[in-house]
Write an enzyme that holds these catalytic residues in place. Structure first.
Site, PDB file in Angstrom:
ATOM      1  N   SER A 111      -2.311  -1.687  -3.620  1.00 40.66           N
ATOM      2  CA  SER A 111      -3.026  -0.462  -3.963  1.00 40.66           C
ATOM      3  C   SER A 111      -4.536  -0.666  -3.898  1.00 40.66           C
ATOM      4  O   SER A 111      -5.048  -1.034  -2.842  1.00 40.66           O
ATOM      5  CB  SER A 111      -2.569   0.030  -5.345  1.00 40.66           C
ATOM      6  N   ASP A 130       3.225   7.643   1.308  1.00 35.44           N
ATOM      7  CA  ASP A 130       2.768   6.900   0.137  1.00 35.44           C
ATOM      8  C   ASP A 130       2.753   7.806  -1.099  1.00 35.44           C
ATOM      9  O   ASP A 130       2.066   8.821  -1.139  1.00 35.44           O
ATOM     10  CB  ASP A 130       1.369   6.354   0.407  1.00 35.44           C
ATOM     11  N   HIS A 175       5.116   3.136  -3.221  1.00 37.15           N
ATOM     12  CA  HIS A 175       3.746   2.648  -3.341  1.00 37.15           C
ATOM     13  C   HIS A 175       3.803   1.247  -3.922  1.00 37.15           C
ATOM     14  O   HIS A 175       4.291   1.048  -5.028  1.00 37.15           O
ATOM     15  CB  HIS A 175       2.935   3.563  -4.255  1.00 37.15           C
TER      16      HIS A 175
END
Length: 430
Positions: A212, A308, A375
């Protein structure tokens, strides 16, 4: 090595994630940070986790390795501190055997803060202060110490660098009135110096990774990481869910660009971005990896879900762009998306694939773009390497990354469009 054992250990996760609506909703703030890091449920409410589990062995014997927090005391002398002025830190588990001189550095993720208000809040959490960081973290997925769960990196020196600056380890500024220190770049330097002193300088192999906001940092710091080692050291970088796109939301607004603009200006990020980019583009645009990836000199692997879930919730269909709640169901559960919503998300996937086109032309680079609503897939055991973990052409993420790093085979896998991939572990928010 066989990809999967035949005996399964099944855990049912039933944690329900709520998104608070009080005081509005802002990307990168408390609401999504809590959602992102909670134990999320799957569409079938079941997480499948496998190992070489033998009949009467206890389930407890497969508890993940817990690794203690090390604070970087030398960081104080250079002002390399978290948002609240506390010391930064990392978790290190030493390698052994064939991995004794190999190092994997994982940069933690967790959103950004783009205003005094959001950064003041952030310093009351583990994302802005080591005072609130867990003293021990579970090492799973790419950080696991078990060969059957992490076949290529299990015995490397494995490090998780904690994230407490709110600008992907890139800011260098301060706000004295609010008692905020924006020192991400200094934290990066201090962490690398400390690890070099603990044996990383002797590495034969090194991999910089991140998830991330940490995946974005892995891209932006990749060439710096390469410069830490002699040319004889094999150095590569892996970005997991770090391919954030400058894409308009459902109302036509550049929500993520607005967020990034605040981060870049508030935290003094511009001076630490690649000059090859900032020489001709606004610094905010250079915080987006789409303007950086093709110019990174060090071999880079991009792992990303084409749909995502963070970008759907925070950038593409945030509540601020959806006042009537038309996207409420879809943003939390892909099974509730209408045909028109899926069409919009297919456009996002197309932009992602177009973004990586030039990048993929380099034989040194690799990528794994699967058509999942997910994610971060490297640190979770079920998505990294387990029975029924996500795969493209029957190859799991861990094997694709390993094949790329060690040059065993080409590693540029792109999934067919949703809903063709039945191996996905799609995240559901309720």
């Amino acid at each position: 090595m066989a990809r999967r054992s035949r005996v399964l250990m099944i855990w049912v996760w039933t944690v329900v994630v709520g998104i608070p609506a009080a005081n509005g909703w802002f990307p990168g703030e408390q609401a999504y940070e809590e959602a992102e890091e909670a134990a999320l449920i799957y569409t079938n409410a079941t997480a499948v986790y496998s190992s070489k589990f033998h009949g009467n062995e206890s389930k407890a014997s497969y508890s993940p390795l817990m690794v203690g927090l090390t604070l970087i005391h030398a960081a104080a002398a250079t002002g390399a501190v978290c948002l609240d002025g506390t010391l930064p830190g990392y978790h290190l588990h030493r390698g052994y055997g064939s991995g004794a001189n190999s190092w994997l550095i994982q940069l933690e993720g967790g959103g950004w803060c783009n205003s005094i208000r959001t950064c003041v809040y952030r310093k009351t959490t583990r994302r802005g202060s080591s005072r609130y960081m867990e003293k021990h973290l579970a090492f799973t997925g790419i950080l696991s110490n078990r060969a059957e769960l992490n076949p290529d990196f299990f015995n490397w020196n494995r490090v998780k660098v904690r994230y407490c600056d709110g600008a992907s380890f890139l800011g260098d500024s301060e706000n004295k009135a609010a008692r905020l220190q924006f020192r991400g770049q200094r934290i990066w330097v201090a962490a690398m110096r400390d690890l070099l002193s603990k044996g990383m300088r002797n590495a034969h192999q090194a991999l910089l990774s991140g998830c991330s906001a940490g995946g974005l940092a892995a891209i932006l710091h990749c060439d710096e990481f390469r410069e830490l080692f002699p040319r004889t050291t094999k150095v590569k970088c892996l970005s997991d869910a770090g391919l954030f796109l400058d894409s308009p939301d459902i109302a036509g607004v550049r929500t993520l660009r607005n967020l990034y603009s605040g981060v870049v200006k508030l935290q003094g990020v511009g001076k630490n971005l690649p000059r090859l980019c900032t020489s001709h583009l606004n610094p905010t645009l250079c915080f987006f990896p789409q303007h950086i990836i093709a110019t990174v000199k060090t071999p880079l692997f991009l792992l990303n879900a084409a749909y995502d879930s963070w970008q759907i919730q925070s950038s593409l269909a945030p509540p601020s762009a959806d006042p009537h709640g038309y996207w409420n169901g879809c943003r939390k559960n892909n099974a509730k998306c209408t045909p028109s919503q899926i069409k919009f998300l297919q456009g996002f996937r197309y932009r992602m694939l177009r973004t990586v086109r030039r990048f993929s032309m380099s034989k040194a680079n690799g990528m794994f773009i699967n058509s999942c609503f997910a994610h971060c897939q490297t640190e979770r055991q079920d998505t990294w390497f387990a029975d029924y973990s996500p795969a493209i052409r029957n190859k799991a993420i861990a094997l694709a990354v390993g094949d790329w790093y060690f040059g065993r085979s080409a590693a540029r896998a792109v999934d067919c469009a949703y809903p063709c991939d039945r191996s996905c572990h799609n995240l559901v928010f309720k």
